[in-house]
Motif scaffolding. Sequence first.
Motif, PDB file in Angstrom:
ATOM      1  N   GLY A  82      -6.809   2.002  -0.420  1.00  0.00           N
ATOM      2  CA  GLY A  82      -7.834   2.424   0.513  1.00  0.00           C
ATOM      3  C   GLY A  82      -7.436   2.449   1.974  1.00  0.00           C
ATOM      4  O   GLY A  82      -8.302   2.459   2.850  1.00  0.00           O
ATOM      5  N   LYS A  83      -6.149   2.460   2.273  1.00  0.00           N
ATOM      6  CA  LYS A  83      -5.703   2.539   3.661  1.00  0.00           C
ATOM      7  C   LYS A  83      -5.309   3.974   3.995  1.00  0.00           C
ATOM      8  O   LYS A  83      -4.775   4.695   3.158  1.00  0.00           O
ATOM      9  CB  LYS A  83      -4.509   1.607   3.908  1.00  0.00           C
ATOM     10  CG  LYS A  83      -4.852   0.131   3.790  1.00  0.00           C
ATOM     11  CD  LYS A  83      -3.633  -0.731   4.107  1.00  0.00           C
ATOM     12  CE  LYS A  83      -3.967  -2.208   3.990  1.00  0.00           C
ATOM     13  NZ  LYS A  83      -2.781  -3.055   4.267  1.00  0.00           N
ATOM     14  N   ILE A  84      -5.570   4.357   5.246  1.00  0.00           N
ATOM     15  CA  ILE A  84      -5.224   5.709   5.678  1.00  0.00           C
ATOM     16  C   ILE A  84      -3.705   5.851   5.776  1.00  0.00           C
ATOM     17  O   ILE A  84      -3.029   5.009   6.374  1.00  0.00           O
ATOM     18  CB  ILE A  84      -5.874   6.026   7.040  1.00  0.00           C
ATOM     19  CG1 ILE A  84      -7.396   5.997   6.929  1.00  0.00           C
ATOM     20  CG2 ILE A  84      -5.406   7.388   7.553  1.00  0.00           C
ATOM     21  CD1 ILE A  84      -8.105   6.133   8.270  1.00  0.00           C
ATOM     22  N   THR A 137       3.933   3.553   4.485  1.00  0.00           N
ATOM     23  CA  THR A 137       5.143   4.040   5.152  1.00  0.00           C
ATOM     24  C   THR A 137       6.214   4.494   4.176  1.00  0.00           C
ATOM     25  O   THR A 137       7.290   4.905   4.591  1.00  0.00           O
ATOM     26  CB  THR A 137       5.734   2.942   6.057  1.00  0.00           C
ATOM     27  OG1 THR A 137       6.019   1.779   5.264  1.00  0.00           O
ATOM     28  CG2 THR A 137       4.759   2.551   7.149  1.00  0.00           C
ATOM     29  N   GLY A 138       5.983   4.400   2.879  1.00  0.00           N
ATOM     30  CA  GLY A 138       6.999   4.812   1.923  1.00  0.00           C
ATOM     31  C   GLY A 138       6.739   4.196   0.564  1.00  0.00           C
ATOM     32  O   GLY A 138       5.608   3.894   0.203  1.00  0.00           O
ATOM     33  N   LYS A 139       7.790   3.979  -0.207  1.00  0.00           N
ATOM     34  CA  LYS A 139       7.666   3.469  -1.573  1.00  0.00           C
ATOM     35  C   LYS A 139       7.131   2.031  -1.562  1.00  0.00           C
ATOM     36  O   LYS A 139       7.620   1.187  -0.804  1.00  0.00           O
ATOM     37  CB  LYS A 139       9.034   3.517  -2.264  1.00  0.00           C
ATOM     38  CG  LYS A 139       8.992   3.181  -3.744  1.00  0.00           C
ATOM     39  CD  LYS A 139      10.240   3.658  -4.460  1.00  0.00           C
ATOM     40  CE  LYS A 139      10.186   5.153  -4.696  1.00  0.00           C
ATOM     41  NZ  LYS A 139      11.249   5.606  -5.636  1.00  0.00           N
ATOM     42  N   PRO A 140       6.117   1.719  -2.374  1.00  0.00           N
ATOM     43  CA  PRO A 140       5.535   0.376  -2.379  1.00  0.00           C
ATOM     44  C   PRO A 140       6.554  -0.704  -2.737  1.00  0.00           C
ATOM     45  O   PRO A 140       7.445  -0.502  -3.561  1.00  0.00           O
ATOM     46  CB  PRO A 140       4.441   0.467  -3.454  1.00  0.00           C
ATOM     47  CG  PRO A 140       4.112   1.916  -3.537  1.00  0.00           C
ATOM     48  CD  PRO A 140       5.401   2.643  -3.288  1.00  0.00           C
ATOM     49  N   LYS A 141       6.389  -1.859  -2.089  1.00  0.00           N
ATOM     50  CA  LYS A 141       7.253  -3.003  -2.369  1.00  0.00           C
ATOM     51  C   LYS A 141       6.569  -3.916  -3.385  1.00  0.00           C
ATOM     52  O   LYS A 141       5.345  -4.081  -3.351  1.00  0.00           O
ATOM     53  CB  LYS A 141       7.557  -3.771  -1.079  1.00  0.00           C
ATOM     54  CG  LYS A 141       8.371  -2.961  -0.076  1.00  0.00           C
ATOM     55  CD  LYS A 141       8.730  -3.771   1.148  1.00  0.00           C
ATOM     56  CE  LYS A 141       7.564  -3.919   2.093  1.00  0.00           C
ATOM     57  NZ  LYS A 141       7.197  -2.639   2.750  1.00  0.00           N
ATOM     58  N   ALA A 142       7.362  -4.514  -4.285  1.00  0.00           N
ATOM     59  CA  ALA A 142       6.842  -5.389  -5.340  1.00  0.00           C
ATOM     60  C   ALA A 142       6.778  -6.823  -4.820  1.00  0.00           C
ATOM     61  O   ALA A 142       7.802  -7.500  -4.687  1.00  0.00           O
ATOM     62  CB  ALA A 142       7.728  -5.311  -6.578  1.00  0.00           C
ATOM     63  N   SER A 193       0.801  -1.223   0.000  1.00  0.00           N
ATOM     64  CA  SER A 193       0.000   0.000   0.000  1.00  0.00           C
ATOM     65  C   SER A 193       0.828   1.265   0.000  1.00  0.00           C
ATOM     66  O   SER A 193       0.363   2.312  -0.420  1.00  0.00           O
ATOM     67  CB  SER A 193      -0.924   0.010   1.216  1.00  0.00           C
ATOM     68  OG  SER A 193      -1.790  -1.091   1.172  1.00  0.00           O
ATOM     69  N   GLY A 194       2.032   1.198   0.519  1.00  0.00           N
ATOM     70  CA  GLY A 194       2.828   2.411   0.595  1.00  0.00           C
ATOM     71  C   GLY A 194       2.396   3.323   1.720  1.00  0.00           C
ATOM     72  O   GLY A 194       2.489   4.544   1.614  1.00  0.00           O
TER      73      GLY A 194
END
Length: 557
Positions: free
Chosen positions: A540-542, A215-220, A212-213
């Motif tokens: 859709g996460k805060i 906390t930062g850049k999304p992980k693959a 979701s990102g």
Amino acid sequence: MGKLEKSVERLLSRDDVRLTKEQVNHYVKTKQWGEESFVDYLEQHAKTNPNRVAITDENGIDTTYAQLQQQTDQIALALLELGLGPGDRIAVQLPNCNEFILTLMGAAKASIVPVFCHMPYTEHDLDYVIGLTEAKAIVIPDTFKNKNYIELIDKVKEKHTCLEHVIVVSENLSAGTINFYDLLQKDTPAASNKLDEVRPVGTDPFFILFTSGTTGKPKAVFHLHANNLFYTKELNKNLNIPNDGKMLVVPPIAHLTGLAVGFLTSLYRGGSIVLLSSWDVNKAVDLIESTKPSYFLGVTPMLIDLARFVGSNERDISSLTNMVYAGAPCPSEILNIYSQNYNCEIMALYGYSEGGLTHCTRPGDDTTITSTSFGKVADGIEAKIIDGSGNALEGPCEGEVVVRGANFIPGYFRQPHNNNKMFDSDGWFYSSDIVRMDENEYCTFLGRKDDLINRGGYKIDPREIEEALYAHPDVSQVAVVGIPDERLGERIAACIILKDSMKTLSLEDVTTFLSTKGVSKKHWPEAIKVVESFPMTASGKIQRFVLRKQARELKMS
């Protein structure tokens, strides 16, 4: 050497795979991973129950298992003819719809790897995803929610030469693109030999999705058929859905909640799903009334919206017997509406993009449990609660939950550094989720490591305050965050969305209400911020880290 052995060899040759040869061999030897893939289950159900409905879209159009089998053969052959082959990536930016499933399973039959892109992804987001995965093709709608996706991808394509084909789901033809429905015109009589050559086994890649990102850049997140089959089997046992059971799936199937709990569990048992393209409570009720699903899959805001909507309208959702939800705890007064008014069983689920289901409540658990706890670890998966020094704790206790099992991914696609960040050498996944585990091993989510508020050395769970404030008659949504304070370390701020934007809400109103609810004064917010919306991730996460930044400007009481 057999197909499975060759597949394992290919997997272990990758530099982004965290698993050792011994670990993979253990999974295979103990039959936690095997040769079967989701392609096998589709073929099996198409033979045994060809006329059973597999998918109903929001327009009421049914696709049977026989049709799904035929159409995914056509998609697979068409993709091969376009020049894609086993291991190549195809990006998919579609809402919940039949064409998403056709692309996923058609690509799977050719061992092509779908890369899921959330619908809100911008040009910046897609630059990152396409740049990392080097997708050769992308499947998009022409428009969705007044957004022109063809124009968006035209901009992305200019910067990424790898993106050779743009496939558009549309009734109209667009210059420079391929119409999705043209791919379904391919003849398949001679398909079997060609598809047999590229047919996947369990340890072959299945799809890539992005975290979701928050906390930062999304992980693959790099998934196989095998790890998904492992937890899907366990999930079906716990959900106890009849083989022909029907589920309304509302969360995006580009995210693991919608995909795994919705489609993959259904495909495994040969069931039926009803797809809603995006959350709209009126459309959801229309679909419940017309298709009569017995299971509803959603997240907390959807359950809240549905309960309130039905409560104020004469609508019939009596076909529902089970409410299955994931994400933040759902207030007990909402779950009691389903339990008491409709005699629904409630099940709360917990897991990760990296590992699917890991914990769940159990049939028979009442709403005092399902409104607060996400249950205990699923069979076949290991979990423990650790303290700040990494020592395992016995319940009742509080600490970080760490998990391992054959349900987890082999690694992050082209991001080996994330493997070392999230997993240790023994295979334990470090979630950064802080939970409370009771003597029965049932867990309650307290927060992310970064979400807990440290006020003068006292750790405060923001969700306890949120739970109380959800009962306020003027509050629609609330997120409680910590903001820096020189003396105490952090103080408490509440960000609130009102049901009626014309109304106002003061800090005194909030603290007076919390006092009547018996909430300890040390848990009272010292500042509030009324907002129109929350910063959200594409799934859709805060984004609480954004709220924390925004709340720093607030004055303390």
